[in-house]
Structures are given as structure tokens and as C-alpha cells.
Scaffold this motif. Structure first.
Motif: not given
Length: 172
Positions: A41-49, A53-58, A68-73, A144-145
Motif C-alpha cells: 500500500v505504501m508503494l502503490s497508493e496515493m496519500f494526502p501530500m 484546505e477547508k471547504i466551507e458549507g454543507y 479526482s486528484n484530491c483526498l478528503y476528510v 478538508w481537501e
């Protein structure tokens, strides 16, 4: 705020019995121990790098501005959530719910169904939840993005070095 959200999103693996198979004898069961799972997984997957950046709103789930080029929490609120009939497990942990309605059902600490619940997850967790649960509504907020990418080359080289060292040690 971001650090607290990341702490709330962290979760471990599934190590409990599945209620659908409890008290049953299962035949023709096999398993496979994938000992190199973490390095793979460490070699083949992408991670938050990137910096978050905060995304406001509901946002309703289908209106969230996923890239597609981002990960989120983020925090999510589900209404009328219930495990699918053919789902192999119950991935939402009751202990990770920041809010839950008075009416809910559990499977060994995992949410089977609830009128309403809130929990903090990643976009990858959301994909799992969509595959395993049905729900009437999902609202995303406190998001967050992060730009995703592969780990830096020195980290990848270290993983390979120590994996091979351990592999060779265990062969002798």
C-alpha cells in the motif's frame, strides 16, 4: 480544528465476528495472509501530500465538489442508514459516532441501522459505506481537501530496503 478532525477520522481494522455468521459452521472457508500488505500500500497508493484546505458549507453527497486528484476528510450525517442485505460486514463503529439517534441497532459495536448518525470519515471510508449501507440522506460538512500523490522517493526506497532486509532475514 483540522487535527481534531483527523484524530476523529482514524480507525483500526475489523477484528470482530459477523452477526450473520455467528453460531454457524462455515464449510470450504479459505484465507490468505498477505504479509506484504503495508509495504504494498505504501508503494502503490496515493496519500494526502499537501496542506489541508477547508471547504466551507454543507453539501448533499451528490453535490459535494469532489476532485479526482484530491483526498478528503469530513463529518457526515446519515439519515435512515441500514446495512445492505448482502453486505459482508458493518464498517461504521458505534464508538466513532459523534451523534446517533435514540433508535439504532448494533452488531458487536458496529452500526447495523440508525435513524440518524454523525461520524467523521475519509472519502475512502465513504466509498465503503456506500457499498455496504443504504441510506435516505447523507450531508457532508466540516470538510478538508488534500492533493494526493505518491510518497516521496526516499520513503519508497526505505520501505523497499527494510522490506527486503526483513524478507531475506525470514528466509534463512
Amino acid at each position: 480544528e483540522e487535527f481534531t478532525l483527523l484524530q476523529r477520522a482514524f480507525s483500526g481494522g475489523f477484528t470482530h465476528a459477523n452477526a450473520r455468521n455467528a453460531n454457524k459452521t462455515l464449510l470450504n472457508v479459505t484465507s490468505w495472509d498477505f504479509t506484504s500488505s503495508y509495504p504494498a500500500v505504501m508503494l502503490s497508493e496515493m496519500f494526502p501530500m499537501s496542506k489541508g484546505e477547508k471547504i466551507e458549507g454543507y453539501y448533499f453527497i451528490d453535490d459535494f465538489p469532489f476532485k479526482s486528484n484530491c483526498l478528503y476528510v469530513f463529518t457526515v450525517r446519515f439519515k435512515n442508514i441500514q446495512i445492505k442485505e448482502d453486505a459482508p460486514d458493518t464498517p461504521i463503529s458505534f464508538s466513532k459516532c459523534s451523534k446517533i439517534s435514540k433508535y439504532y441497532e448494533l452488531d458487536n459495536g458496529r452500526v447495523w441501522k440508525a435513524d440518524e448518525l454523525e461520524t467523521t470519515i475519509t472519502n475512502i471510508d465513504l466509498e465503503t459505506i456506500r457499498a455496504f449501507y443504504d441510506f435516505d440522506e447523507c450531508v457532508i460538512f466540516n470538510a478538508w481537501e488534500y492533493i494526493k500523490n505518491y510518497l516521496p522517493l526516499p520513503i519508497i526506497q526505505s520501505v523497499i530496503k527494510y522490506y527486503l532486509k526483513d524478507l531475506l532475514k525470514n528466509m534463512g
